[in-house]
Write a protein that holds these residues in place. Structure first.
Motif, mmCIF file in Angstrom:
data_model
loop_
_atom_site.group_PDB
_atom_site.id
_atom_site.type_symbol
_atom_site.label_atom_id
_atom_site.label_comp_id
_atom_site.label_asym_id
_atom_site.label_seq_id
_atom_site.Cartn_x
_atom_site.Cartn_y
_atom_site.Cartn_z
ATOM 1 N N THR A 1 1.093 -1.386 -0.021
ATOM 2 C CA THR A 1 0.038 -0.035 -0.017
ATOM 3 C C THR A 1 0.864 1.299 0.024
ATOM 4 O OG1 THR A 1 -1.797 -1.083 1.145
ATOM 5 C CG2 THR A 1 -1.595 1.102 1.348
ATOM 6 N N ALA A 2 0.824 1.800 -1.282
ATOM 7 C CA ALA A 2 1.676 3.105 -1.258
ATOM 8 C C ALA A 2 0.879 4.547 -1.516
ATOM 9 C CB ALA A 2 2.629 2.965 -2.486
ATOM 10 N N ASN A 3 1.043 5.354 -0.447
ATOM 11 C CA ASN A 3 0.428 6.489 -0.393
ATOM 12 C C ASN A 3 1.039 7.676 -1.081
ATOM 13 O OD1 ASN A 3 -1.593 5.571 1.716
ATOM 14 N ND2 ASN A 3 0.205 5.395 2.837
ATOM 15 N N PHE A 4 0.535 7.648 -2.321
ATOM 16 C CA PHE A 4 1.163 8.752 -3.065
ATOM 17 C C PHE A 4 0.268 10.083 -3.054
ATOM 18 C CE2 PHE A 4 2.547 4.907 -5.377
ATOM 19 C CZ PHE A 4 3.515 5.300 -5.841
ATOM 20 N N LYS A 5 1.065 11.357 -3.266
ATOM 21 C CA LYS A 5 0.423 12.629 -3.210
ATOM 22 C C LYS A 5 -0.488 12.655 -4.356
ATOM 23 C CE LYS A 5 4.425 15.031 -1.367
ATOM 24 N NZ LYS A 5 5.403 16.091 -1.487
ATOM 25 N N GLU A 6 -1.575 13.480 -4.303
ATOM 26 C CA GLU A 6 -2.834 13.485 -5.483
ATOM 27 C C GLU A 6 -2.214 13.975 -6.730
ATOM 28 O OE1 GLU A 6 -5.834 15.955 -4.160
ATOM 29 O OE2 GLU A 6 -4.640 17.344 -3.003
ATOM 30 N N THR A 7 -1.231 15.013 -6.567
ATOM 31 C CA THR A 7 -0.593 15.484 -7.767
ATOM 32 C C THR A 7 0.411 14.425 -8.516
ATOM 33 O OG1 THR A 7 1.287 16.482 -6.242
ATOM 34 C CG2 THR A 7 -0.644 17.761 -6.895
ATOM 35 N N GLN A 8 0.497 13.305 -7.897
ATOM 36 C CA GLN A 8 1.690 12.424 -8.621
ATOM 37 C C GLN A 8 0.942 11.390 -9.384
ATOM 38 O OE1 GLN A 8 3.569 11.290 -4.725
ATOM 39 N NE2 GLN A 8 5.576 11.673 -5.611
ATOM 40 N N LEU A 9 -0.500 11.346 -9.080
ATOM 41 C CA LEU A 9 -1.308 10.237 -9.604
ATOM 42 C C LEU A 9 -1.955 10.744 -11.089
ATOM 43 C CD1 LEU A 9 -3.251 9.015 -6.641
ATOM 44 C CD2 LEU A 9 -1.090 8.146 -7.562
ATOM 45 N N ARG A 10 -1.508 11.676 -11.842
ATOM 46 C CA ARG A 10 -1.828 12.209 -12.915
ATOM 47 C C ARG A 10 -1.948 11.274 -13.977
ATOM 48 N NH1 ARG A 10 0.475 17.713 -13.881
ATOM 49 N NH2 ARG A 10 -0.369 17.960 -11.989
ATOM 50 N N HIS A 11 -0.692 10.541 -14.145
ATOM 51 C CA HIS A 11 -0.674 9.321 -15.268
ATOM 52 C C HIS A 11 -0.524 8.075 -14.530
ATOM 53 C CE1 HIS A 11 -0.462 12.825 -17.902
ATOM 54 N NE2 HIS A 11 0.585 13.176 -17.297
ATOM 55 N N VAL A 12 -1.071 7.835 -13.563
ATOM 56 C CA VAL A 12 -0.784 6.362 -12.993
ATOM 57 C C VAL A 12 -2.217 5.648 -13.203
ATOM 58 C CG1 VAL A 12 -0.728 5.064 -10.844
ATOM 59 C CG2 VAL A 12 0.676 7.123 -11.068
ATOM 60 N N GLN A 13 -2.060 4.508 -13.751
ATOM 61 C CA GLN A 13 -3.177 3.724 -14.192
ATOM 62 C C GLN A 13 -3.024 2.206 -13.537
ATOM 63 O OE1 GLN A 13 -6.024 4.696 -15.496
ATOM 64 N NE2 GLN A 13 -5.003 6.681 -16.131
ATOM 65 N N PRO A 14 -3.957 1.420 -13.399
ATOM 66 C CA PRO A 14 -3.856 0.132 -13.171
ATOM 67 C C PRO A 14 -2.904 -0.512 -14.150
ATOM 68 C CG PRO A 14 -5.994 0.919 -12.616
ATOM 69 C CD PRO A 14 -5.414 1.883 -13.322
ATOM 70 N N GLY A 15 -2.050 -1.367 -13.741
ATOM 71 C CA GLY A 15 -1.135 -2.225 -14.661
ATOM 72 C C GLY A 15 0.266 -1.775 -14.711
ATOM 73 N N ALA A 16 0.157 -0.563 -14.292
ATOM 74 C CA ALA A 16 1.680 0.346 -14.452
ATOM 75 C C ALA A 16 2.742 -0.675 -13.616
ATOM 76 C CB ALA A 16 1.443 1.666 -14.062
ATOM 77 N N ARG A 17 3.942 -0.638 -14.199
ATOM 78 C CA ARG A 17 5.155 -1.155 -13.536
ATOM 79 C C ARG A 17 5.441 -0.488 -12.327
ATOM 80 N NH1 ARG A 17 10.411 -1.422 -14.298
ATOM 81 N NH2 ARG A 17 10.394 0.273 -15.852
ATOM 82 N N VAL A 18 5.858 -1.281 -11.253
ATOM 83 C CA VAL A 18 6.403 -0.653 -10.166
ATOM 84 C C VAL A 18 7.475 -1.446 -9.684
ATOM 85 C CG1 VAL A 18 5.454 0.110 -7.692
ATOM 86 C CG2 VAL A 18 3.802 -0.011 -9.444
ATOM 87 N N THR A 19 8.257 -0.624 -9.146
ATOM 88 C CA THR A 19 9.752 -0.967 -8.553
ATOM 89 C C THR A 19 9.523 -0.917 -6.957
ATOM 90 O OG1 THR A 19 11.207 -0.770 -10.431
ATOM 91 C CG2 THR A 19 12.014 -0.859 -8.431
#
Length: 395
Positions: free
Chosen positions: A305-323
């Motif tokens: 569970t990663a808590n991102f700032k709302e301004t960081q999620l502009r282009h985040v979509q389900p399926g995106a690769r995460v390290t």
């Protein structure tokens, strides 16, 4: 203007131009990184399910598994502890006896239905036949009365004629016109006729008594027929008895099933495989229904569970690769964005913030993002809920 001043101005302009270029470069990089580059946060941790193991029934602990303790791994289905069965076994045996008795009652009630149907049908037929027979007897008795009455009339006529002859012959014998023997003959005939009349009258009385008896028999037979005519009600009563016993049997079976379940709950089993934590059960302990005994944490169903700032999620979509960088092991693992939270963390707080005030200060909110990991172990070592990680999303 001197050469020194000219050089100074030239150097100042160059510094300003260089600074402006650096600002543009840094701003452009930040804009690109925020819009099209990677997105990172260290406000993240490993998450997983924590299964609380509660007592489903109350009782006394008579045995605890010696292999069960904090930090130990347990497989699903393992007996963790056992409660005293003497609190529940007698109830099961008593209810088993109730069920057997009611099953026998149900069989008896079911057999009684066809027997009642056959018996009542036979009684009705017999009563109706007896009623017809009695009516025939009444008709015969009444015919007997008529015949006896006719015989009385005939006997009366004969008796009057014989008496008249006797009286006439008596006068003749007195006047010596006939012999005494002839008079005795007429006298005998008169006596016989009188006796026949008495017998005929007695026959009438007997025939009338038969009529009265036949009438009483008819009344009795009609009562028998009316009683036998209640056959449908008797059959319905027998069937309702079957329904009642069947309902009682269902209740007893349900109670027995509940008692058997309670008895089975004396064995406290591990519902899932995982690591034990916060064990608080010991042999000899008296526990209550719903009491927390221990926790089991599965290690094969975990996520980040990663808590991102709302301004960081502009282009985040389900399926995106995460390290994912695991602080505990200093290693990286890969994952994918599984889903994005439905609200910010503040909305899930016990007391939500009230922004309807005059001193409102805009704060960048954080939104939870669930990351499904490609592996649940790092170098053979498990990932445990609560571990701190750093998450970097590659849009």
């Amino acid at each position: 203007m001197s050469d020194t001043q000219s050089k100074l101005q030239t150097r100042t302009a160059a510094v300003l131009a260089l600074a402006a270029i650096l600002i543009l470069i840094v701003g452009g990089y930040l804009l690109w990184d925020n819009s099209f580059g990677t997105i990172s946060t260290d406000d993240a941790q490993i998450d997983g399910h924590v299964h609380p193991i509660n007592a489903r029934i109350g009782g006394t602990v008579v045995w605890t598994n010696p292999d069960i303790d904090d930090t130990k791994f347990v497989k699903a289905g393992t007996v963790l502890a056992r409660l005293d069965t003497n609190d529940y076994q007698p109830t099961v045996e008593r209810l088993e006896g109730d069920v057997q008795a009611q099953q026998a009652q149900l069989q008896s009630a079911q057999l009684a239905v066809p027997i009642t149907q056959a018996t009542t049908s036979s009684r009705l037929s017999s009563a109706q036949a007896s009623e017809v027979e009695t009516e025939a007897e009444l008709a015969s008795a009444r015919a007997g009365v008529l015949a006896a009455t006719a015989q009385v009339k005939q006997a009366e006529a004969s008796s009057r004629r014989a008496e008249a002859d006797r009286v006439r012959y008596e006068q003749l014998v007195i006047s010596h016109e006939i012999s005494r023997s002839e008079y005795d003959t007429r006298m005998t005939e008169a006596n016989v006729s009188a006796a026949q009349l008495s017998a005929a009258q007695a026959n009438v009385q007997a025939a009338e008594q038969k009529v009265q008896a036949a009438l009483q028999h008819i009344v009795q037979r009609k009562q028998d027929t009316a009683s036998a005519a209640t056959a449908p009600g008797q059959v319905a009563t027998a069937r309702s008895s079957v329904d009642r016993v069947s309902g009682d049997l269902k209740k007893s079976k349900a109670a027995l099933r509940e008692a058997q379940l309670n008895l089975s709950y004396t064995d406290i089993l591990a519902p899932v495989s995982g690591i034990i934590g916060r064990r608080s059960i010991e042999t000899g302990q008296r526990i209550a229904t719903g009491q927390l005994l221990l926790n089991i944490v599965p290690t094969d169903d975990i996520w980040v569970t990663a808590n991102f700032k709302e301004t960081q999620l502009r282009h985040v979509q389900p399926g995106a690769r995460v390290t994912i960088h695991v602080d505990t092991y200093g290693s990286d693992i890969q994952g994918r964005v599984e889903s994005i939270g439905g609200a910010t963390g503040s909305k899930y707080a016990l007391i939500a913030p009230d922004n309807a005030t005059g001193n409102y200060v805009k704060v960048v909110q954080r939104i939870p993002v669930r990351v499904r990991l490609d592996a649940t172990r790092v170098g053979g070592r498990p990932l445990l809920p609560g571990m701190s990680v750093e998450s970097t999303v590659h849009p």
